[in-house]
Every structure is written in structure tokens, then in C-alpha cells.
Design a protein around this motif. Structure first.
Motif, PDB file in Angstrom:
ATOM      1  N   ALA A  49       0.840  -1.194   0.000  1.00  0.00           N
ATOM      2  CA  ALA A  49       0.000   0.000   0.000  1.00  0.00           C
ATOM      3  C   ALA A  49       0.871   1.239   0.000  1.00  0.00           C
ATOM      4  O   ALA A  49       2.021   1.208   0.428  1.00  0.00           O
ATOM      5  CB  ALA A  49      -0.937   0.014   1.214  1.00  0.00           C
ATOM      6  N   THR A  58      -4.679   6.980  -2.077  1.00  0.00           N
ATOM      7  CA  THR A  58      -4.089   5.728  -1.623  1.00  0.00           C
ATOM      8  C   THR A  58      -4.070   4.710  -2.745  1.00  0.00           C
ATOM      9  O   THR A  58      -4.839   4.796  -3.698  1.00  0.00           O
ATOM     10  CB  THR A  58      -4.848   5.147  -0.423  1.00  0.00           C
ATOM     11  N   TYR A  60      -3.441   0.305  -3.284  1.00  0.00           N
ATOM     12  CA  TYR A  60      -3.314  -0.979  -2.624  1.00  0.00           C
ATOM     13  C   TYR A  60      -3.034  -2.082  -3.631  1.00  0.00           C
ATOM     14  O   TYR A  60      -3.533  -2.056  -4.758  1.00  0.00           O
ATOM     15  CB  TYR A  60      -4.596  -1.346  -1.879  1.00  0.00           C
ATOM     16  N   LYS A  65      -6.677  -5.370  -1.035  1.00  0.00           N
ATOM     17  CA  LYS A  65      -7.786  -4.433  -1.174  1.00  0.00           C
ATOM     18  C   LYS A  65      -9.003  -4.907  -0.387  1.00  0.00           C
ATOM     19  O   LYS A  65      -9.378  -6.075  -0.436  1.00  0.00           O
ATOM     20  CB  LYS A  65      -8.162  -4.267  -2.644  1.00  0.00           C
TER      21      LYS A  65
END
Length: 123
Positions: A49, A58, A60, A65
Motif C-alpha cells: 500500500a 491511496t 493498494y 484491497k
């Protein structure tokens, strides 16, 4: 001198949760992207991440996720990784890393690394 120190790792049962912390010093924290990576013996370091300097963007890995959440507290120069619904496949050494300004999923593009914290998920 830039220092990143991870904490919060440990042993947890499958389905459980852990929260990792990474305390940074020696840099203007709010100007740096923070990332989490993990590594299993015999495998390459893997992106987990990342979060931008303002905390509003952000990224991931597909494998985490919906289960992991990255956040940062610029006032405390700390980035967090909340890990829920942990599975044995999440077992690894987790590393905090940082790079200036722009996010990346590539380990070599991060200039500073912590020493890692072990996360072990039992089944």
C-alpha cells in the motif's frame, strides 16, 4: 538523518487484525509518499500500500484491497497500516518506506526503508 521505525507486528490468528505503525524522523514528513511493502523468505519484496503526502490518495495491492487500510498522521510523523481479515498468506516481514512527492509501487523507487516488523498469521 532519515529514520523509519516500524512497530506493531506480531502473531495473530487467521481472521484477526493488526495495526502497524511507522514513525518517521529526519524528513519533512508531509512532503513524502509513504509506502508499505512485505517480503517472504525466497521471494521478492512486494508492494502492499501507499499513501500520498496529503493523505487523500491511496493505492493498494490487489491482494489486500478491502482488508488493509493505509493512513497517515502528519502531525505525528507516522503512517499506519490497519490489517483486517488476516490470512496465513499475509505472513511476512512488513517494511515501511518513503519517497519524495510521487507515489510508486516499485521498491527501488523508494529511497528510505525501515528495518521491518514481522507479521505472522496462524491458521
Amino acid at each position: 538523518q532519515v529514520q523509519l521505525v516500524e512497530s506493531g507486528g506480531g502473531l495473530v490468528q487467521a481472521g484477526g487484525s493488526l495495526r502497524l505503525s511507522c514513525a518517521a524522523s529526519g524528513l519533512t514528513f508531509s512532503s513524502y509518499v509513504m509506502g508499505w511493502f512485505r517480503q517472504v523468505p525466497g521471494k521478492e519484496r512486494e508492494f502492499v500500500a501507499a499513501i500520498n503526502w496529503s493523505g487523500d490518495d491511496t493505492n493498494y495491492a490487489d491482494s489486500v484491497k478491502g482488508r488493509f487500510t493505509i493512513s497517515r498522521d502528519n502531525a505525528k510523523n507516522t503512517v499506519f497500516l490497519q490489517m483486517n481479515s488476516l490470512q496465513p498468506e499475509d505472513t511476512a516481514v512488513y517494511y515501511c518506506a518513503t519517497r519524495y512527492r510521487y507515489s510508486s509501487t516499485i521498491p527501488r523507487e523508494y529511497g528510505y526503508w525501515g528495518q521491518g516488523t514481522q507479521v505472522t498469521v496462524s491458521s
